[in-house]
Design an enzyme around this catalytic site. Structure first.
Site, PDB file in Angstrom:
ATOM      1  N   TYR A 156      -4.975   8.039   7.499  1.00 39.56           N
ATOM      2  CA  TYR A 156      -4.817   6.942   6.551  1.00 39.56           C
ATOM      3  C   TYR A 156      -3.390   6.427   6.369  1.00 39.56           C
ATOM      4  CZ  TYR A 156      -4.678   4.529   2.031  1.00 39.56           C
ATOM      5  OH  TYR A 156      -4.459   3.619   1.047  1.00 39.56           O
TER       6      TYR A 156
ATOM      7  N   CYS B 176       6.789   7.248   0.154  1.00 36.73           N
ATOM      8  CA  CYS B 176       8.041   6.717   0.667  1.00 36.73           C
ATOM      9  C   CYS B 176       8.144   6.556   2.182  1.00 36.73           C
ATOM     10  CB  CYS B 176       9.240   7.542   0.228  1.00 36.73           C
ATOM     11  SG  CYS B 176       9.246   7.899  -1.527  1.00 36.73           S
TER      12      CYS B 176
END
Ligand code: SF4
Length: 487
Positions: free
Chosen positions: A259, A15
């Site tokens: 990442y 999210c």
């Protein structure tokens, strides 16, 4: 039959959040902010706005660009304040009823809220609240915040909110709006990111600074770990809501730098792209290879591969071409082409690889299944040697702080030694950056083993709180299974 998306061998952020207070175009700006945060979740998105009289809510499955660009949707959102959320769901949770923000009408007025992260005591809270009479509409942890506020005994909303926040454990960045205010809060360890911005005097909260850039807003600062900001017409107030006010060293998620975050974001004063390139430079120093070219696995390996090439004085080549038009799922007509899955997204360019000794750079290895297919593809394109270099230490433990990881028994690094991983993926060698190398790339002298500067639990197994237990994780899975059974 829908089959696995080519990205499913990656860890997944769960999210992104965005909020804006005091701007006439609040809903449209929230749409743009969420678009910039789309990498943090693609399953669904929602926006709640307030126009001074009433709240409006829109929640949809799919990408922001597919839903919130429709005039029919946007005309239902009005007002000068709004919050929004883009969601990545865990198994069984990808239903519209779990798309945030959630909204409740309290006696003192409405409140909409969304969050990024995971409450490690989410199942316990749910059981307690249900026992006390709460009826949940969703299987999402976020809804617990509304019930906790509703049941808090304090007379004032702000005190109810503080009481509710003190019941939450785990990692979270929360954004919410009332009919008078906007709130933003980071957990005491600051595991998940949240930044404050300014656009023509309007306050903005966002998971990452790239969401400020897209609307031309100014980055003001990171919200501090353990800080609650309350924004109203008369300005911004900062309070420390958590009972234990002894300053706790922050434990920001180091995987955000590896990442999750967008490379153009700045988190804790560090540009993500620069950290990733530094990782590549450290990786070249720690794990050199006698090769002809350095090639990234795009896009996640790009910045580290540039760093690796610079650090080892080797040519950088874009040998794997990425198809950017692959959706989250793909309809596969027959079993006979199932093995082509990875080729939907990546193709190796024979002109780059023919007869070459190659370093392939990727950000991480989760199950190893995609790495194996990519390596096979590069070998079929003519590479004479393949040396895999990974821009993070071996991922050997699960995350309980808002990142979807497989059970640790499915993680390749949990099951195998370095040599066994090289055999499994079929590379000539494999090398990971060390944990100290990763810390150096993030600007630290080394990891402080007594009091680590970051959360790095998925690499070290050292969880920052004692609450990341398997019982809670299993409970979360049970909710997902129940949800699937009901659907
Ligand atoms: Fe980030 Fe790993 Fe910690 Fe999860 S366990 S918060 S992915 S560093």
């Amino acid at each position: 039959m829908a089959f696995g998306n080519p990205d499913d061998d990656k860890l997944r952020e769960e999210c992104g959040v965005f909020g804006i207070f005091g701007h006439d175009d609040a809903p449209a700006l929230t749409t743009l902010g969420l678009h910039a945060l789309q990498h943090r979740g693609q399953e669904g998105a929602g926006i709640v706005s307030f126009d001074g009289t009433q709240f409006s809510a829109e929640r949809h499955m799919g990408l922001i660009g597919d839903t919130f660009t429709k005039p029919s949707v946007m005309k239902r959102l009005n007002g000068h304040r709004a919050i929004g959320h883009t969601r990545y769901s865990t198994a069984g949770g990808d239903e519209l009823r779990n798309v945030q923000p959630f909204f409740a009408e309290f006696a003192a007025g409405g409140f909409a809220v969304c969050h990024n992260g995971n409450f490690t005591n989410g199942m316990t809270l749910r059981r307690e609240l249900q026992r006390d009479g709460a009826i949940f509409q969703s299987t999402s942890d976020t809804e617990a915040i509304l019930h906790l506020i509703a049941m808090a005994k304090q007379p004032m909303f702000e005190d109810k909110l503080v009481a509710a926040l003190n019941r939450l454990e785990g990692a979270f960045s929360i954004v919410g709006i009332t009919n008078k205010k906007m709130i933003g809060c980071r957990d005491a360890l600051g595991v998940r990111p949240l930044v404050l911005g300014d656009l023509d005097g309007a306050y903005i909260l966002a998971s990452e600074s790239c969401a400020l850039d897209i609307i031309g807003a100014r980055f003001v600062r990171d919200i501090d770990p353990g800080e609650l900001v309350i924004i109203a017409d008369d300005g911004i107030k900062s309070i420390r809501p958590f009972d234990s006010q002894d300053p706790v060293p922050s434990r920001f998620c180091i995987f955000e730098y590896v990442y999750f975050a967008r490379p153009d974001s700045v988190i804790s004063g560090k540009n993500v792209y620069t950290v990733r390139k530094n990782i590549g430079i450290e990786l070249a120093r720690e794990q050199p290879a006698d090769v002809d070219i350095v090639v990234p696995v795009p896009d996640s390996g790009n910045a580290a591969a540039i760093g690796y090439a610079q650090g080892s004085n080797l040519p950088f080549e874009l040998g794997i071409i990425r198809n950017h038009y692959v959706g989250r799922t793909f309809i596969q007509p027959t079993d006979s082409i199932r093995h082509m899955g990875v080729k939907l997204k990546h193709n190796a360019n024979r002109a780059t690889f023919e007869g070459k000794r190659v370093v392939l750079v990727d950000d991480s290895i989760v199950r190893g299944t995609t790495s194996k297919k990519i390596v096979q593809m590069v070998r079929e394109a003519g590479a004479s040697e393949i040396h895999l270099r990974i821009a993070s230490p071996p991922t050997a433990a699960s995350c309980f702080y808002g990142v979807d990881t497989p059970d640790k028994h499915k993680l390749l690094a949990h099951r195998m030694s370095i040599e066994e991983m090289a055999d499994f993926i079929r590379v000539d060698s494999i090398g990971f950056i060390s944990i100290d190398g990763l810390y150096r790339a993030a600007g630290e002298a080394s990891r402080n083993n007594e009091c680590p500067q970051y959360c790095d639990a998925c690499f070290t197994g050292e969880y920052p709180t004692s609450l990341a237990d398997h019982e809670n994780r299993d409970n979360i899975k049970q909710i997902a299974l129940l949800s699937e059974a009901r659907a």
